[in-house]
Design a protein around this motif. Structure first.
Motif, mmCIF file in Angstrom:
data_model
loop_
_atom_site.group_PDB
_atom_site.id
_atom_site.type_symbol
_atom_site.label_atom_id
_atom_site.label_comp_id
_atom_site.label_asym_id
_atom_site.label_seq_id
_atom_site.Cartn_x
_atom_site.Cartn_y
_atom_site.Cartn_z
ATOM 1 N N LYS A 22 33.694 7.708 4.722
ATOM 2 C CA LYS A 22 34.270 8.388 5.893
ATOM 3 C C LYS A 22 33.596 9.740 6.138
ATOM 4 O O LYS A 22 33.228 10.443 5.200
ATOM 5 N N ASP A 23 33.488 10.091 7.411
ATOM 6 C CA ASP A 23 32.903 11.380 7.790
ATOM 7 C C ASP A 23 33.685 12.533 7.180
ATOM 8 O O ASP A 23 33.099 13.534 6.767
ATOM 9 N N ALA A 24 35.002 12.394 7.104
ATOM 10 C CA ALA A 24 35.833 13.462 6.536
ATOM 11 C C ALA A 24 35.443 13.724 5.079
ATOM 12 O O ALA A 24 35.371 14.880 4.645
ATOM 13 N N ASP A 25 35.165 12.647 4.336
ATOM 14 C CA ASP A 25 34.755 12.801 2.941
ATOM 15 C C ASP A 25 33.366 13.421 2.850
ATOM 16 O O ASP A 25 33.102 14.256 1.986
ATOM 17 N N LYS A 26 32.481 13.027 3.748
ATOM 18 C CA LYS A 26 31.135 13.606 3.765
ATOM 19 C C LYS A 26 31.196 15.108 4.063
ATOM 20 O O LYS A 26 30.452 15.893 3.481
ATOM 21 N N LEU A 27 32.106 15.491 4.943
ATOM 22 C CA LEU A 27 32.261 16.912 5.272
ATOM 23 C C LEU A 27 32.802 17.699 4.076
ATOM 24 O O LEU A 27 32.367 18.827 3.824
ATOM 25 N N ILE A 28 33.723 17.102 3.341
ATOM 26 C CA ILE A 28 34.244 17.760 2.130
ATOM 27 C C ILE A 28 33.100 17.995 1.152
ATOM 28 O O ILE A 28 32.940 19.091 0.604
ATOM 29 N N LEU A 29 32.287 16.958 0.935
ATOM 30 C CA LEU A 29 31.137 17.097 0.033
ATOM 31 C C LEU A 29 30.179 18.165 0.533
ATOM 32 O O LEU A 29 29.678 18.976 -0.243
ATOM 33 N N TYR A 30 29.929 18.169 1.835
ATOM 34 C CA TYR A 30 29.015 19.166 2.411
ATOM 35 C C TYR A 30 29.518 20.580 2.132
ATOM 36 O O TYR A 30 28.773 21.444 1.687
ATOM 37 N N GLY A 31 30.800 20.813 2.412
ATOM 38 C CA GLY A 31 31.373 22.142 2.212
ATOM 39 C C GLY A 31 31.298 22.588 0.758
ATOM 40 O O GLY A 31 30.922 23.730 0.466
ATOM 41 N N LEU A 32 31.620 21.684 -0.154
ATOM 42 C CA LEU A 32 31.565 22.024 -1.582
ATOM 43 C C LEU A 32 30.130 22.265 -2.033
ATOM 44 O O LEU A 32 29.862 23.186 -2.809
#
Length: 87
Positions: A22-32
């Protein structure tokens, strides 16, 4: 294995997550990842005509305040969760 080495290993593993991630999970990874590698947000928020860049900036800003080590640990945990979910 130290935290830095483990983080780098999981950053490499994150590139092979399935396309169904999911894009939401990819965004979490990106932010971290950004918090762990670049530190706190150091740019201004992109404009409304750059929705993708704006979402990435928001994900990074959401983890503002985490230490480098905290961000690395959370990143590793999130990649593990996504790998397990994909298996």
């Amino acid at each position: 294995m130290g935290l830095q080495e483990e983080f780098e290993e999981y950053a490499e593993k994150a590139t092979s997550l399935p396309p169904s991630t999911k894009d939401a999970d990819k965004l979490i990874l990106y932010g971290l990842y950004k918090q762990a590698t670049a530190g706190p947000v150091n740019t201004s928020r992109p404009g409304i005509f750059s929705p993708k860049e704006r979402a990435k900036w928001d994900a990074w800003k959401a983890v503002d305040g985490k230490s480098k080590e905290e961000a690395m640990g959370d990143y590793i945990t999130k990649v593990k969760q996504l790998q397990e979910a994909a298996a």
